[in-house]
Design a protein around this motif. Structure first.
Motif, PDB file in Angstrom:
ATOM      1  N   GLU A   1      35.346  49.601  19.725  1.00 16.69           N
ATOM      2  CA  GLU A   1      36.643  49.037  20.108  1.00 16.69           C
ATOM      3  C   GLU A   1      37.369  49.961  21.082  1.00 16.69           C
ATOM      4  OE1 GLU A   1      40.779  47.464  17.979  1.00 16.69           O
ATOM      5  OE2 GLU A   1      38.964  47.773  16.787  1.00 16.69           O
ATOM      6  N   ALA A   2      37.245  51.265  20.866  1.00 24.60           N
ATOM      7  CA  ALA A   2      37.887  52.227  21.766  1.00 24.60           C
ATOM      8  C   ALA A   2      37.288  52.143  23.169  1.00 24.60           C
ATOM      9  CB  ALA A   2      37.735  53.642  21.212  1.00 24.60           C
ATOM     10  N   GLN A   3      35.976  51.965  23.243  1.00 25.46           N
ATOM     11  CA  GLN A   3      35.318  51.842  24.542  1.00 25.46           C
ATOM     12  C   GLN A   3      35.711  50.546  25.239  1.00 25.46           C
ATOM     13  OE1 GLN A   3      31.305  52.313  22.999  1.00 25.46           O
ATOM     14  NE2 GLN A   3      31.107  54.336  23.940  1.00 25.46           N
ATOM     15  N   VAL A   4      35.868  49.481  24.463  1.00 27.08           N
ATOM     16  CA  VAL A   4      36.322  48.205  25.028  1.00 27.08           C
ATOM     17  C   VAL A   4      37.693  48.380  25.673  1.00 27.08           C
ATOM     18  CG1 VAL A   4      37.125  45.881  24.460  1.00 27.08           C
ATOM     19  CG2 VAL A   4      34.984  46.723  23.497  1.00 27.08           C
ATOM     20  N   THR A   5      38.594  49.033  24.953  1.00 33.73           N
ATOM     21  CA  THR A   5      39.947  49.259  25.474  1.00 33.73           C
ATOM     22  C   THR A   5      39.908  50.094  26.744  1.00 33.73           C
ATOM     23  OG1 THR A   5      40.867  49.146  23.237  1.00 33.73           O
ATOM     24  CG2 THR A   5      42.213  50.212  24.928  1.00 33.73           C
ATOM     25  N   GLU A   6      39.072  51.136  26.748  1.00 37.60           N
ATOM     26  CA  GLU A   6      38.970  52.006  27.920  1.00 37.60           C
ATOM     27  C   GLU A   6      38.479  51.232  29.137  1.00 37.60           C
ATOM     28  OE1 GLU A   6      36.771  56.173  29.326  1.00 37.60           O
ATOM     29  OE2 GLU A   6      36.027  55.051  27.591  1.00 37.60           O
ATOM     30  N   VAL A   7      37.426  50.443  28.956  1.00 41.48           N
ATOM     31  CA  VAL A   7      36.863  49.679  30.070  1.00 41.48           C
ATOM     32  C   VAL A   7      37.867  48.655  30.588  1.00 41.48           C
ATOM     33  CG1 VAL A   7      35.097  47.984  30.701  1.00 41.48           C
ATOM     34  CG2 VAL A   7      34.462  50.017  29.397  1.00 41.48           C
ATOM     35  N   MET A   8      38.526  47.955  29.678  1.00 42.06           N
ATOM     36  CA  MET A   8      39.505  46.945  30.089  1.00 42.06           C
ATOM     37  C   MET A   8      40.662  47.582  30.854  1.00 42.06           C
ATOM     38  SD  MET A   8      39.624  44.393  26.774  1.00 42.06           S
ATOM     39  CE  MET A   8      40.861  43.344  27.536  1.00 42.06           C
TER      40      MET A   8
ATOM     41  N   LEU B   1      43.445  48.566  35.897  1.00 39.61           N
ATOM     42  CA  LEU B   1      43.944  49.491  36.914  1.00 39.61           C
ATOM     43  C   LEU B   1      43.354  49.155  38.279  1.00 39.61           C
ATOM     44  CD1 LEU B   1      45.338  52.095  37.914  1.00 39.61           C
ATOM     45  CD2 LEU B   1      43.314  53.361  37.128  1.00 39.61           C
ATOM     46  N   ALA B   2      42.044  48.896  38.312  1.00 42.76           N
ATOM     47  CA  ALA B   2      41.388  48.566  39.584  1.00 42.76           C
ATOM     48  C   ALA B   2      41.998  47.301  40.190  1.00 42.76           C
ATOM     49  CB  ALA B   2      39.890  48.380  39.368  1.00 42.76           C
ATOM     50  N   GLY B   3      42.230  46.291  39.357  1.00 46.80           N
ATOM     51  CA  GLY B   3      42.818  45.052  39.857  1.00 46.80           C
ATOM     52  C   GLY B   3      44.226  45.249  40.383  1.00 46.80           C
ATOM     53  N   THR B   4      45.028  46.015  39.641  1.00 47.14           N
ATOM     54  CA  THR B   4      46.401  46.292  40.077  1.00 47.14           C
ATOM     55  C   THR B   4      46.402  47.083  41.382  1.00 47.14           C
ATOM     56  OG1 THR B   4      47.133  46.341  37.767  1.00 47.14           O
ATOM     57  CG2 THR B   4      48.585  47.356  39.397  1.00 47.14           C
ATOM     58  N   PHE B   5      45.489  48.041  41.471  1.00 53.03           N
ATOM     59  CA  PHE B   5      45.394  48.883  42.666  1.00 53.03           C
ATOM     60  C   PHE B   5      45.008  48.059  43.894  1.00 53.03           C
ATOM     61  CE2 PHE B   5      42.569  51.952  45.091  1.00 53.03           C
ATOM     62  CZ  PHE B   5      43.627  52.569  45.750  1.00 53.03           C
ATOM     63  N   ILE B   6      44.036  47.173  43.730  1.00 51.64           N
ATOM     64  CA  ILE B   6      43.615  46.321  44.847  1.00 51.64           C
ATOM     65  C   ILE B   6      44.762  45.413  45.280  1.00 51.64           C
ATOM     66  CG2 ILE B   6      42.087  44.410  45.496  1.00 51.64           C
ATOM     67  CD1 ILE B   6      39.958  45.711  43.679  1.00 51.64           C
ATOM     68  N   ALA B   7      45.444  44.829  44.293  1.00 50.97           N
ATOM     69  CA  ALA B   7      46.575  43.950  44.619  1.00 50.97           C
ATOM     70  C   ALA B   7      47.665  44.713  45.372  1.00 50.97           C
ATOM     71  CB  ALA B   7      47.140  43.343  43.336  1.00 50.97           C
ATOM     72  N   LYS B   8      47.954  45.936  44.920  1.00 54.57           N
ATOM     73  CA  LYS B   8      49.002  46.729  45.568  1.00 54.57           C
ATOM     74  C   LYS B   8      48.589  47.131  46.977  1.00 54.57           C
ATOM     75  CE  LYS B   8      52.965  48.736  45.734  1.00 54.57           C
ATOM     76  NZ  LYS B   8      54.154  47.876  45.936  1.00 54.57           N
ATOM     77  N   SER B   9      47.313  47.437  47.166  1.00 59.21           N
ATOM     78  CA  SER B   9      46.848  47.818  48.506  1.00 59.21           C
ATOM     79  C   SER B   9      46.959  46.643  49.471  1.00 59.21           C
ATOM     80  CB  SER B   9      45.405  48.321  48.445  1.00 59.21           C
ATOM     81  OG  SER B   9      44.509  47.267  48.135  1.00 59.21           O
TER      82      SER B   9
ATOM     83  N   ILE C   1      41.554  50.450  51.722  1.00 59.61           N
ATOM     84  CA  ILE C   1      41.009  51.352  50.713  1.00 59.61           C
ATOM     85  C   ILE C   1      39.492  51.249  50.671  1.00 59.61           C
ATOM     86  CG2 ILE C   1      43.074  51.328  49.268  1.00 59.61           C
ATOM     87  CD1 ILE C   1      41.664  49.275  47.473  1.00 59.61           C
ATOM     88  N   ASP C   2      38.865  52.346  50.289  1.00 62.90           N
ATOM     89  CA  ASP C   2      37.406  52.399  50.193  1.00 62.90           C
ATOM     90  C   ASP C   2      36.990  52.023  48.774  1.00 62.90           C
ATOM     91  OD1 ASP C   2      34.738  52.822  50.620  1.00 62.90           O
ATOM     92  OD2 ASP C   2      34.848  55.005  50.417  1.00 62.90           O
ATOM     93  N   LEU C   3      37.066  50.741  48.485  1.00 67.37           N
ATOM     94  CA  LEU C   3      36.675  50.227  47.171  1.00 67.37           C
ATOM     95  C   LEU C   3      35.907  48.923  47.408  1.00 67.37           C
ATOM     96  CD1 LEU C   3      37.192  51.291  44.273  1.00 67.37           C
ATOM     97  CD2 LEU C   3      38.983  49.568  44.073  1.00 67.37           C
ATOM     98  N   PRO C   4      34.630  49.048  47.795  1.00 65.53           N
ATOM     99  CA  PRO C   4      33.851  47.877  48.236  1.00 65.53           C
ATOM    100  C   PRO C   4      33.386  46.988  47.081  1.00 65.53           C
ATOM    101  CG  PRO C   4      32.458  49.821  48.245  1.00 65.53           C
ATOM    102  CD  PRO C   4      33.842  50.297  47.872  1.00 65.53           C
ATOM    103  N   ILE C   5      34.291  46.180  46.573  1.00 69.63           N
ATOM    104  CA  ILE C   5      33.945  45.261  45.492  1.00 69.63           C
ATOM    105  C   ILE C   5      32.905  44.254  45.996  1.00 69.63           C
ATOM    106  CG2 ILE C   5      34.831  43.524  43.901  1.00 69.63           C
ATOM    107  CD1 ILE C   5      35.806  46.347  43.318  1.00 69.63           C
ATOM    108  N   SER C   6      31.885  44.030  45.189  1.00 68.07           N
ATOM    109  CA  SER C   6      30.811  43.114  45.572  1.00 68.07           C
ATOM    110  C   SER C   6      31.334  41.695  45.778  1.00 68.07           C
ATOM    111  CB  SER C   6      29.732  43.111  44.485  1.00 68.07           C
ATOM    112  OG  SER C   6      28.806  42.068  44.690  1.00 68.07           O
ATOM    113  N   ASN C   7      30.769  41.017  46.765  1.00 70.15           N
ATOM    114  CA  ASN C   7      31.119  39.608  46.979  1.00 70.15           C
ATOM    115  C   ASN C   7      30.808  38.770  45.743  1.00 70.15           C
ATOM    116  OD1 ASN C   7      32.007  40.041  49.598  1.00 70.15           O
ATOM    117  ND2 ASN C   7      30.018  39.600  50.514  1.00 70.15           N
ATOM    118  N   LEU C   8      29.762  39.171  45.008  1.00 68.95           N
ATOM    119  CA  LEU C   8      29.401  38.424  43.804  1.00 68.95           C
ATOM    120  C   LEU C   8      30.493  38.525  42.741  1.00 68.95           C
ATOM    121  CD1 LEU C   8      25.598  39.196  43.348  1.00 68.95           C
ATOM    122  CD2 LEU C   8      26.679  37.236  44.442  1.00 68.95           C
ATOM    123  N   MET C   9      31.157  39.670  42.684  1.00 70.53           N
ATOM    124  CA  MET C   9      32.239  39.819  41.713  1.00 70.53           C
ATOM    125  C   MET C   9      33.403  38.898  42.069  1.00 70.53           C
ATOM    126  SD  MET C   9      34.059  43.295  40.355  1.00 70.53           S
ATOM    127  CE  MET C   9      35.378  43.233  39.131  1.00 70.53           C
TER     128      MET C   9
END
Length: 215
Positions: free
Chosen positions: A66-73, A78-86, A93-101
């Motif tokens: 459960e702790a690992q689930v919380t950490e990953v989520m 954070l990644a989603g918020t960061f991308i939205a803010k950028s 930013i150098d964060l090449p999210i895959s087109n498949l994602m």
């Protein structure tokens, strides 16, 4: 924080430094992007993407805590918020999210051919196995006795002339640093001509959905 506050551009000042403005702000965005890419010693993202893009690393739901689930989520939030803010701040930013994602995020259904550019090695393997599965289906539909069908199945090979026995595949997710079993006791369940289609389907479902839906 209201909507207008969220839309204000960030102006970063590092502790102990005098400078503010674009320089420190761009440095902050760069540092945060690198930290997200390297999170969990790089294990947050799938290893081996041919184009270097970022796609969630598979997670074994049977063993994760459960702790690992919380950490990953939290990391992906954070990644989603960061991308939205950028995007709002018009920062590159150098964060090449895959087109498949991105395809998954908008609900697109993915299939075997989506692996071609993303993971050529796995795509090649599954295509080889699909030829065996297709041949097995043809044999099953033949109007002949069971003994003849079994004899034909035993002689079935992949497009490159390899037998399933030579490949020594088991029901675990290929090309991953941890053994993620696709079925109960998958590490001891060998892939045969009678279950090869199930193996292909489970690998694709795990790669694109089951093992990444948490993220």
């Amino acid at each position: 924080m209201d909507r207008l506050e969220k839309r204000k551009s960030l102006d970063i000042r590092f502790k102990g430094e005098e400078g503010t403005g674009l320089g420190p702000t761009y440095e902050y965005f760069t540092l945060l992007a690198n930290n997200i890419k390297d999170a969990k010693d790089g294990k947050l993202w799938r290893v081996g993407s041919s184009d270097g893009s970022l796609f969630p690393s598979p997670i074994d739901h049977k063993t994760i805590t459960e702790a690992q689930v919380t950490e990953v989520m939290n990391l992906f939030r954070l990644a989603g918020t960061f991308i939205a803010k950028s995007i709002v701040d018009d920062k590159l930013i150098d964060l090449p999210i895959s087109n498949l994602m991105w395809d998954l995020l908008i609900g697109k259904k993915l299939n075997l051919f989506d692996l071609k550019d993303f993971d050529p090695a796995q795509f090649k393997l599954l295509c080889e196995l699909q030829t065996v599965a297709n041949r097995k289906r043809e044999i099953d539909e033949m109007q002949c006795d069971l003994e003849s069908k079994n004899r034909l199945k035993q002689g079935t090979r992949t497009a490159s002339g390899t037998t399933l026995e030579d490949l020594s595949l088991y029901f675990i997710l290929p090309n991953h640093h941890e053994e993620i079993e696709l079925v109960h006791d998958g590490k001891n369940t060998e892939v045969t001509i009678d279950n090869v289609q199930e193996f292909i389907d489970l690998v694709l479902h795990s790669t694109f959905y089951d093992c990444v839906n948490l993220q």
